[in-house]
Design a protein around this motif. Structure first.
Motif, short mmCIF file in Angstrom:
data_model
loop_
_atom_site.label_atom_id
_atom_site.label_comp_id
_atom_site.label_asym_id
_atom_site.label_seq_id
_atom_site.Cartn_x
_atom_site.Cartn_y
_atom_site.Cartn_z
N GLU A 175 17.63 20.69 24.88
CA GLU A 175 18.44 20.86 26.09
C GLU A 175 19.22 19.59 26.43
N CYS A 177 20.36 17.10 29.24
CA CYS A 177 19.89 16.72 30.58
C CYS A 177 20.92 15.82 31.25
N HIS A 181 19.15 9.65 29.08
CA HIS A 181 18.63 10.22 27.83
C HIS A 181 19.75 10.93 27.07
N CYS A 182 20.59 11.67 27.81
CA CYS A 182 21.79 12.28 27.22
C CYS A 182 22.99 11.50 27.78
#
Ligand code: ZN
Ligand code: ZN
Length: 421
Positions: A175, A177, A181-182
């Motif tokens: 997924e 996010c 992190h992304c």
């Protein structure tokens, strides 16, 4: 340095909806134009609250079965036993579609375009935002790119953020996010006109390497030399477009990212701190860099007692401690704090009081350098030049249809490995 992206801009109209491959370019097939699917972002930064308030105007609310719900905004949503509860309504999920949907969690308020989707996980509410790729990119720019950067730098960032988002949202089973992190995505609350313009001016454009949308990672300030992806992330497959490049107009010139006022940094580690890091009581501790990567970043360090025989007095060779502790560059950075040791492009200097780390840059240094892009913009480079400087061998093209992009990746995975150097 004028790049190859210019002719492709003409194909933009053709590909406005989905980014069909241009029919007049090589032998790539012309895909039927179909809109890109929405991007679905998990709003992890809101945590998993037990209560959330939804506000907005002109919103329609539907339940998990897609039926309209007779509830109006503002709506307080809670969860229990995996079921959402809101104004007498109970449902496994709720979809709220409005002009701009506002979510409030404690003191945090965010505004989201498109649709907000709420689900329940036990007694917690989990929030998602579904919007178009370009709406997502506008939000990312507001969280990742200063509004006052040079317009060409913001455009380059828009293409990088779009490419990264495309890959994560459409080609990656994990997924997407809304945290670092992304990519940081805090909705549309702080999107400025310059972010909006950059997205509109580059609408639908992505960076592609051999027809595949790239993993367009970026960092704040590369310190003058970008890093190879496999050197930054151990175990990563080397990517041909994430190679080390010198971030300067000419070899050894002043780097583009020196426009960053915190480009150079220095921290001091007093003897007491060194002792605690080394777990040793000695007074003559040495910190030595054992190995550096191709871009000059610290790969390994050793901290321990100075050797009895001091070779330092007559030679340039650094004194490597006898025994002590060894750290990888990344371990060292994490241990001392990512905002303290701002990058791994640093040198060690011993002083009477302890050790000084003198470095340049901020972040992992892989891919586009944001301050460098700003510097390049000021030097007169356009966004295509900027992207091709940081991502080796890429082209700027309309985003391909997701079906075609997935097929290409599958085909490449199945192809027998070819002999390369
Ligand atoms: Zn993520
Ligand atoms: Zn740089």
């Amino acid at each position: 340095m004028r790049s190859r992206w210019i002719p492709f801009v003409a194909t933009l109209a053709l590909a406005a909806a989905c980014g069909a491959y241009a029919s007049n370019e090589e032998d790539l097939p012309l895909e039927a134009a179909e809109p890109l699917p929405p991007v679905k972002v998990r709003l992890s930064s809101l945590g998993s609250p037990s209560k959330l308030v939804v506000r907005g105007t002109g919103a329609t609310i539907t339940n998990g079965a897609g039926q309209p719900v007779s509830a109006a905004l503002p709506l307080t949503v809670t969860a229990a036993g995996g079921t959402l509860r809101a104004a007498g309504v109970q449902s496994s999920s709720l979809r709220i579609e409005g002009n701009l949907v506002t979510l409030e969690v404690g003191k945090t308020t965010r505004h989201y375009p498109g649709t907000v989707l709420l689900t329940a996980s036990g007694a917690r509410v989990v929030a998602w935002n579904e919007c178009s790729l370009d709406e997502y990119v506008e939000g990312v720019l507001s969280g990742e790119c200063p509004a006052l950067f040079h317009p060409e730098a913001i455009k380059a960032m828009a293409v990088a953020a779009r490419s990264y988002g495309y890959r994560k949202a459409f080609l990656n089973p994990a997924e997407l996010c809304d945290t670092t992190h992304c990519q940081v995505y805090l909705g549309h609350g702080r999107v400025s006109p310059s972010h909006r313009e950059a997205v509109a001016d580059t609408s639908g454009l992505c960076a592609l390497y051999e027809g595949e949308v790239i993993d367009a990672v970026y960092s704040a300030d590369c310190g003058g030399y970008t890093e190879a992806n496999e050197d930054a992330w151990r175990g990563a497959r080397p990517l041909p477009y994430l190679r080390p490049v010198e971030d300067a107009p000419e070899p050894h010139g002043e780097s583009f990212c020196s426009v960053n006022r915190s480009h150079h940094w220095k921290i001091t580690l007093p003897l007491a701190r060194l002792r605690s890091l080394a777990g040793k009581a000695g007074s003559d501790l040495r910190l030595a860099v054992l190995d550096v990567t191709e871009s000059g970043r610290v790969r390994a360090l050793q901290l321990g007692p100075a050797p009895a025989q001091k070779a330092e007095a007559n030679g340039e060779e650094p004194v490597v401690p006898q025994g002590g502790k060894r750290f990888s560059g990344e371990e060292w950075r994490r241990m001392l704090g990512l905002s303290q040791v701002r990058s791994l492009r640093f040198e060690v200097r011993h002083t009477a009081a302890g050790v000084a780390l003198e470095g340049r840059g901020y972040g992992h240094g892989v891919g586009l350098c944001q301050f460098g892009a700003n510097g390049m913009g000021r030097f007169g480079y356009d966004f295509g030049d900027i992207l091709q400087h940081y991502y080796s061998g890429i082209e700027i093209r309309p985003a391909p249809c997701v079906k075609a992009a997935r097929a290409l990746i599958t085909q490449r995975r199945q192809a027998p490995p070819t002999a390369t150097e």
